[in-house]
Write a protein that holds these residues in place. Structure first.
Motif, mmCIF file in Angstrom:
data_model
loop_
_atom_site.group_PDB
_atom_site.id
_atom_site.type_symbol
_atom_site.label_atom_id
_atom_site.label_comp_id
_atom_site.label_asym_id
_atom_site.label_seq_id
_atom_site.Cartn_x
_atom_site.Cartn_y
_atom_site.Cartn_z
ATOM 1 N N UNK A 1 0.855 13.665 -9.918
ATOM 2 C CA UNK A 1 0.960 12.245 -10.276
ATOM 3 C C UNK A 1 -0.247 11.903 -11.163
ATOM 4 N N UNK A 2 0.017 11.254 -12.265
ATOM 5 C CA UNK A 2 -1.091 10.915 -13.155
ATOM 6 C C UNK A 2 -1.756 9.606 -12.710
ATOM 7 N N UNK A 3 -2.876 9.301 -13.314
ATOM 8 C CA UNK A 3 -3.680 8.143 -12.894
ATOM 9 C C UNK A 3 -2.971 6.821 -13.177
ATOM 10 N N UNK A 4 -2.233 6.749 -14.276
ATOM 11 C CA UNK A 4 -1.537 5.495 -14.589
ATOM 12 C C UNK A 4 -0.451 5.180 -13.570
ATOM 13 N N UNK A 5 0.302 6.182 -13.178
ATOM 14 C CA UNK A 5 1.347 5.958 -12.183
ATOM 15 C C UNK A 5 0.735 5.547 -10.847
ATOM 16 N N UNK A 6 -0.374 6.171 -10.479
ATOM 17 C CA UNK A 6 -1.050 5.804 -9.238
ATOM 18 C C UNK A 6 -1.534 4.361 -9.292
ATOM 19 N N UNK A 7 -2.084 3.942 -10.434
ATOM 20 C CA UNK A 7 -2.563 2.567 -10.574
ATOM 21 C C UNK A 7 -1.406 1.581 -10.474
ATOM 22 N N UNK A 8 -0.274 1.901 -11.093
ATOM 23 C CA UNK A 8 0.886 1.019 -11.026
ATOM 24 C C UNK A 8 1.386 0.911 -9.587
ATOM 25 N N UNK A 9 1.424 2.015 -8.870
ATOM 26 C CA UNK A 9 1.885 1.991 -7.478
ATOM 27 C C UNK A 9 0.941 1.196 -6.583
ATOM 28 N N UNK A 10 -0.351 1.335 -6.802
ATOM 29 C CA UNK A 10 -1.329 0.562 -6.020
ATOM 30 C C UNK A 10 -1.182 -0.928 -6.303
ATOM 31 N N UNK A 11 -1.045 -1.289 -7.570
ATOM 32 C CA UNK A 11 -0.866 -2.699 -7.918
ATOM 33 C C UNK A 11 0.450 -3.241 -7.375
ATOM 34 N N UNK A 12 1.501 -2.443 -7.399
ATOM 35 C CA UNK A 12 2.785 -2.880 -6.847
ATOM 36 C C UNK A 12 2.681 -3.108 -5.354
ATOM 37 N N UNK A 13 2.013 -2.209 -4.652
ATOM 38 C CA UNK A 13 1.840 -2.371 -3.208
ATOM 39 C C UNK A 13 1.002 -3.606 -2.890
ATOM 40 N N UNK A 14 -0.047 -3.844 -3.679
ATOM 41 C CA UNK A 14 -0.872 -5.033 -3.460
ATOM 42 C C UNK A 14 -0.104 -6.315 -3.720
ATOM 43 N N UNK A 15 0.697 -6.316 -4.776
ATOM 44 C CA UNK A 15 1.517 -7.494 -5.079
ATOM 45 C C UNK A 15 2.507 -7.755 -3.955
ATOM 46 N N UNK A 16 3.155 -6.709 -3.465
ATOM 47 C CA UNK A 16 4.107 -6.862 -2.364
ATOM 48 C C UNK A 16 3.396 -7.366 -1.114
ATOM 49 N N UNK A 17 2.191 -6.870 -0.851
ATOM 50 C CA UNK A 17 1.443 -7.314 0.326
ATOM 51 C C UNK A 17 1.105 -8.800 0.236
ATOM 52 N N UNK A 18 0.710 -9.263 -0.956
ATOM 53 C CA UNK A 18 0.425 -10.689 -1.120
ATOM 54 C C UNK A 18 1.679 -11.528 -0.909
ATOM 55 N N UNK A 19 2.801 -11.063 -1.420
ATOM 56 C CA UNK A 19 4.053 -11.815 -1.267
ATOM 57 C C UNK A 19 4.513 -11.820 0.176
ATOM 58 N N UNK A 20 4.247 -10.745 0.899
ATOM 59 C CA UNK A 20 4.651 -10.639 2.295
ATOM 60 C C UNK A 20 3.719 -11.425 3.213
ATOM 61 N N UNK A 21 2.465 -11.596 2.808
ATOM 62 C CA UNK A 21 1.480 -12.277 3.661
ATOM 63 C C UNK A 21 1.850 -13.732 3.907
ATOM 64 N N UNK A 22 2.431 -14.410 2.914
ATOM 65 C CA UNK A 22 2.799 -15.815 3.087
ATOM 66 C C UNK A 22 3.745 -16.046 4.249
ATOM 67 N N UNK A 23 4.917 -15.414 4.250
ATOM 68 C CA UNK A 23 5.842 -15.622 5.369
ATOM 69 C C UNK A 23 5.303 -15.107 6.698
ATOM 70 N N UNK A 24 4.533 -14.027 6.678
ATOM 71 C CA UNK A 24 4.021 -13.492 7.939
ATOM 72 C C UNK A 24 2.939 -14.366 8.564
ATOM 73 N N UNK A 25 2.143 -15.014 7.734
ATOM 74 C CA UNK A 25 1.027 -15.814 8.244
ATOM 75 C C UNK A 25 1.338 -17.303 8.344
ATOM 76 N N UNK A 26 2.565 -17.669 7.956
ATOM 77 C CA UNK A 26 2.922 -19.098 7.956
ATOM 78 C C UNK A 26 2.830 -19.686 9.357
ATOM 79 N N UNK A 27 2.084 -20.439 9.778
ATOM 80 C CA UNK A 27 2.028 -20.972 11.129
ATOM 81 C C UNK A 27 0.916 -20.351 11.961
#
Length: 104
Positions: free
Chosen positions: A1-27
Motif C-alpha cells: 500500500x502506498x503512502x497516498x492510499x494510506x493517507x486517504x484511508x486514515x482521513x476517511x476513517x477520521x471523517x466517518x468517526x466525526x460523523x458517527x460521534x454526533x449520533x452516538x454522543x447525542x444526549x
C-alpha cells in the motif's frame, strides 16, 4: 500500500468517526449554554466570511461591482423570504444586467 492510499484511508476513517460521534454522543454530552452560543456565533462568522470572500474576490483580485450587487440583491430577497429559485434568478439577473451595461 502506498503512502497516498494510506493517507486517504486514515482521513476517511477520521471523517466517518466525526460523523458517527454526533449520533452516538447525542444526549450523553451537555455543552454549557455559553459554549453553544459561541459555537453558533462562530458558525455565523465563518459563513459571512465565506460569503464576503466569494462575493468580493475573483482569485486574488477584486471581482468588480456587478457580483457584490448581485449577492446583495440575492441576500435581500432571501431576507424577505422569497422562494429560492427567485433569489437565484434575481441575483443572476442583476449581475448579468450590470455586466451587460459594462459594469465590471
Amino acid at each position: 500500500m502506498n503512502a497516498q492510499l494510506a493517507a486517504v484511508l486514515v482521513l476517511a476513517a477520521g471523517t466517518y468517526a466525526f460523523r458517527l460521534a454526533g449520533p452516538l454522543l447525542h444526549g450523553r454530552v451537555r455543552l454549557p449554554d455559553r459554549v453553544q452560543e459561541l459555537l453558533t456565533s462562530g458558525a455565523t462568522v465563518l459563513l459571512v466570511a465565506l460569503l464576503a470572500t466569494g462575493a468580493l474576490m475573483a482569485g486574488h483580485e477584486f471581482a468588480g461591482w456587478a457580483r457584490p450587487a448581485g449577492v446583495l440583491v440575492g441576500g435581500v430577497l432571501a431576507w424577505r423570504r422569497a422562494p429560492f429559485a427567485l433569489v437565484v434568478v434575481g441575483a443572476a439577473a442583476v449581475t448579468g444586467l450590470l455586466r451587460l451595461a459594462g459594469v465590471p
